[in-house]
Design a protein around this motif. Structure first.
Motif, short mmCIF file in Angstrom:
data_model
loop_
_atom_site.label_atom_id
_atom_site.label_comp_id
_atom_site.label_asym_id
_atom_site.label_seq_id
_atom_site.Cartn_x
_atom_site.Cartn_y
_atom_site.Cartn_z
N ARG A 147 38.74 27.30 42.10
CA ARG A 147 38.15 26.84 41.42
C ARG A 147 36.77 26.49 41.88
N ARG A 148 35.45 26.90 40.71
CA ARG A 148 34.12 26.70 41.60
C ARG A 148 33.45 27.54 42.09
N GLY A 149 34.34 29.15 42.03
CA GLY A 149 34.37 29.36 43.19
C GLY A 149 32.58 30.48 42.97
N GLY A 150 33.23 30.72 41.41
CA GLY A 150 32.35 31.87 40.64
C GLY A 150 32.54 32.98 40.11
N LYS A 151 34.04 32.87 40.09
CA LYS A 151 34.78 34.03 39.19
C LYS A 151 33.87 34.67 37.69
N SER A 152 34.09 33.86 36.86
CA SER A 152 33.27 33.37 35.82
C SER A 152 31.90 33.90 35.54
N SER A 153 30.80 32.87 36.79
CA SER A 153 29.85 33.75 37.12
C SER A 153 29.74 34.93 37.20
#
Lengths: 314, 375
Positions: free
Chosen positions: B22-28
């Motif tokens: 989580r918060r790795g930047g996938k959605s971004s």
């Protein structure tokens, strides 16, 4: 050829965005790059050649109170003499409006004394921070108030809502600069004449370094006939913006561009050098015409001398 | 799992599965690459709670599936087996600015499982958010991650598995570059495309040519010459500039349509819109074409192809290469005009290029037809 010098004062409180807009318009910064700018110390002078025989002396006056105090006391005749244009920048999100206005009034007082013929432009800056539907209302209220303040000094204000994050900045500066060109009517007239030959949808003239719009056939026509506007009314500023982006983009290849020809989905675009100081953009309805490209480029070439002459006529 | 679309093997989507803590930047990454979101705006994205699938159609039909980081894939009621068996590439995002040891353990577990289910799967690791790292540290981090990942796989007895690593950031073009390489591996026709582009280059004095997906600025194929990131950037931006200018003069209704599209970027329905749009562009209107002459003698050339693709080429004028090094950007106006009048040579080669590019487009259509038939 006589050179004419125009003195432009850029005023406003510290942090209102004066240097940012100057860098974007005149030094090809992107809006993002302006983060790097520090506070302006005292007055930063820049001389810009504009349309060959006009020099814009832009006085970017650092807005910190210490400097301001100085401008209105010791330096006042130095600063406020021979001013053609005052551009006063207001930060719309400012916390201390009274202080902003106080400085504006001081500028007006000095201007009335030293150069009463100056034109005054007011930029309500950082408009992007205001909600979309409230912008117009805020703009009208503020302009009303500022006009009332300046009435006693016999100045007529021209105001623009601006932001460095969209094309509104280009609109404002285009108009400011156009107001300084003495033979703008000759440009307009000749552009219309040129269009009679080309029969184009639209022709636009840009200044070469800033890509500010100098003249366009549509804007001239609008003055005569209130034609129903179906195209994007902000398109000129958007074009300025896009072309500037392009200019920045090709600079990565350590190059500049000479022309840009786009055969679009239903319009064709021809952007080409017109004179030493101007670019021209011709927009045509696309037709299946064989030699259109050669024809247009040749016509632009022939118009070159014509417009060069006008430019040097000042 | 409610609302979860697992692509079945019958529909011909090359699927990319995006995973990571989580918060790795996938959605971004998804938003920036496929929805043209401004990188700074991704700060406001909420954490993804459900798996999402999005579909794009360029030369191939591509679907990108994003799994939220906090999901436990190895829960018994979760059909991971079916999930992994249908995907072409597994993209694992590692946040390089964070402690990445956990991510590596997680990654090797996933790899072990995925390879067991689907031995043909491509495994791609994005060492992400490198914009915050110094040049030296970037290389160190990459070496360290590759080393550790290799060790972990060795421990699991998976030494034969190919894993590719990319240093990426959404703030520059590295993320597009990485996705371009990833997508290219999923295109069965890639060798023929590259061959055709090589042919084009060798017969038309082109310096570099890209076949772009217009919406995402991913390049689907390029010639075999080395990719210079600057050339790529200029070419990608040239697409934007051509399209932006063209859009300004398109009649009002369509403009409104575009605006609507921009507004409801989030939901899946928009994909259909995008799809329709891409088809609109290709079917209804004339193809977009733009040419720009540069001061160093080069020419930028763009022509729209089929299915939301565009060919962008950088053409070097051979005559001027010798002088181009010392050309001054502030050359005088007369020099510019003089140079331009000497440009007959390049005009000739442009005509040849026009012809060749048309041939390329025809072949592209043929490839597209046959590839559809096979499926």
């Amino acid at each position: 050829m006589s050179y004419s010098r125009k003195k432009l004062l850029l005023m406003g409180r510290s942090g209102s965005g004066k240097s940012s807009m100057r860098s974007i318009i005149f030094s090809n910064y992107s809006a993002f790059d302006t983060r790097r700018l520090g506070a302006t110390i005292d007055v930063e002078l820049s001389h810009l050649r504009f349309l060959g025989n006009m020099t814009l002396n832009l006085w970017d006056c650092g807005g910190q109170d210490v400097f301001m105090e100085n401008y209105f006391t010791n330096q006042k005749d130095h600063i406020f003499k021979m001013v053609q244009v005052l551009i006063h920048v207001f930060d719309v999100e400012s916390k201390s409006i009274n202080k902003d206005i106080e400085i504006f009034v001081k500028s007006l007082t000095n201007l009335q004394k030293y150069s009463p013929g100056a034109k005054i432009f007011v930029l309500l800056h950082k408009m992007d921070l205001v909600q979309l539907d409230k912008r117009l209302e805020l703009f009208t209220i503020m302009m009303d108030k500022l006009q009332k303040i300046s009435n006693p000094y016999n100045f007529n204000l021209v105001g623009f809502p601006t932001s460095i994050w969209d094309e509104s900045l280009y609109k404002a500066w285009s108009q400011i600069v156009c107001s300084l060109i003495p033979n703008i009517d000759v440009f307009n007239k000749n552009l219309l004449k040129f269009n009679e030959i080309l029969d184009a949808e639209e022709i636009i003239l840009f200044e070469k370094t800033t890509f500010l719009v100098i003249s366009s056939t549509a804007s001239i026509k609008q003055q005569h006939v209130q034609s129903q506007e179906e195209l994007d009314p902000k398109r000129f500023e958007k074009i300025s913006n896009i072309i500037k982006t392009y200019k920045q983009s090709v600079s990565k290849l350590r190059a500049n561009f000479y022309n840009l020809i786009i055969k679009g989905s239903n319009k064709n675009f021809y952007l080409d050098v017109l004179t030493e100081n101007m670019f021209i953009m011709v927009v045509l309805k696309s037709q299946q015409q064989q030699n259109e490209e050669l024809l247009i480029l040749d016509n632009i070439k022939n118009a070159r001398k014509w417009f060069e002459k006008i430019e040097n006529e000042n | 799992m409610e609302g979860m679309i697992i692509p079945n093997s019958k529909d011909q989507h090359a699927t990319i599965l995006l995973m990571g803590l989580r918060r790795g930047g996938k959605s971004s990454i998804c938003k920036v690459v496929f929805h043209n979101m401004q990188p700074l705006d991704t700060l406001y994205l909420e954490s993804t709670s459900k798996p999402t699938t999005e579909q794009f159609s360029s030369l191939i039909n591509l679907s990108v599936m994003e799994l939220p980081g906090q999901l436990n894939y190895f829960e018994p009621n979760y059909d991971s087996e079916r999930l992994f068996s249908n995907i072409g590439a597994l993209v694992y995002v590692i946040d390089s600015q964070d402690e990445y040891l956990n991510a590596l353990t997680n990654l090797s577990m996933i790899i072990e499982f995925a390879v067991k289910v689907n031995p043909k799967i491509q495994i791609e690791v994005l060492i992400h958010k490198v914009d915050g790292l110094s040049e030296d540290y970037k290389i160190d981090a990459q070496r360290d991650i590759m080393q550790r990942c290799g060790d972990e796989l060795l421990d699991l007895g998976l030494e034969g598995v190919q894993v590719s690593f990319y240093l990426t950031s959404i703030f520059d073009h590295s993320i597009y570059e990485a996705f371009s390489r990833i997508v290219q591996k999923l295109i069965p026709e890639l060798p023929s495309l590259e061959n055709m582009l090589d042919n084009l280059v060798s017969h038309s004095s082109i310096d570099k040519v890209f076949l772009f997906d217009i919406n995402s600025k991913i390049y689907v194929a390029t010639d075999s010459g080395p990719v210079d990131i600057q050339t790529y950037e200029v070419c990608a931006e040239f697409i934007d500039i051509s399209i932006d200018l063209d859009d300004l003069y398109i009649e009002n209704e369509e403009n409104n349509n575009n605006n609507n599209n921009n507004n409801n970027i989030n939901n899946n329905s928009n994909n259909n819109n995008l799809l329709n749009n891409a088809q609109n562009i290709t079917s209804k209107s004339k193809e977009l074409k733009s040419i720009s002459h540069l001061s160093n003698g080069s020419v930028l050339y763009l022509k729209q192809m089929i299915r939301g693709l565009a060919l962008v080429a950088l053409i070097r004028n051979e005559n001027q290469i010798s002088t181009s090094n010392n050309t001054n950007i502030n050359e005088t106006f007369n020099e510019i005009l003089l140079k331009r009048s000497n440009n007959d040579e390049i005009e000739k080669s442009l005509t040849i290029i026009d012809y060749n590019v048309d041939l390329f487009k025809d072949s592209l259509m043929k490839i597209w037809k046959t590839s559809k038939l096979i499926k």
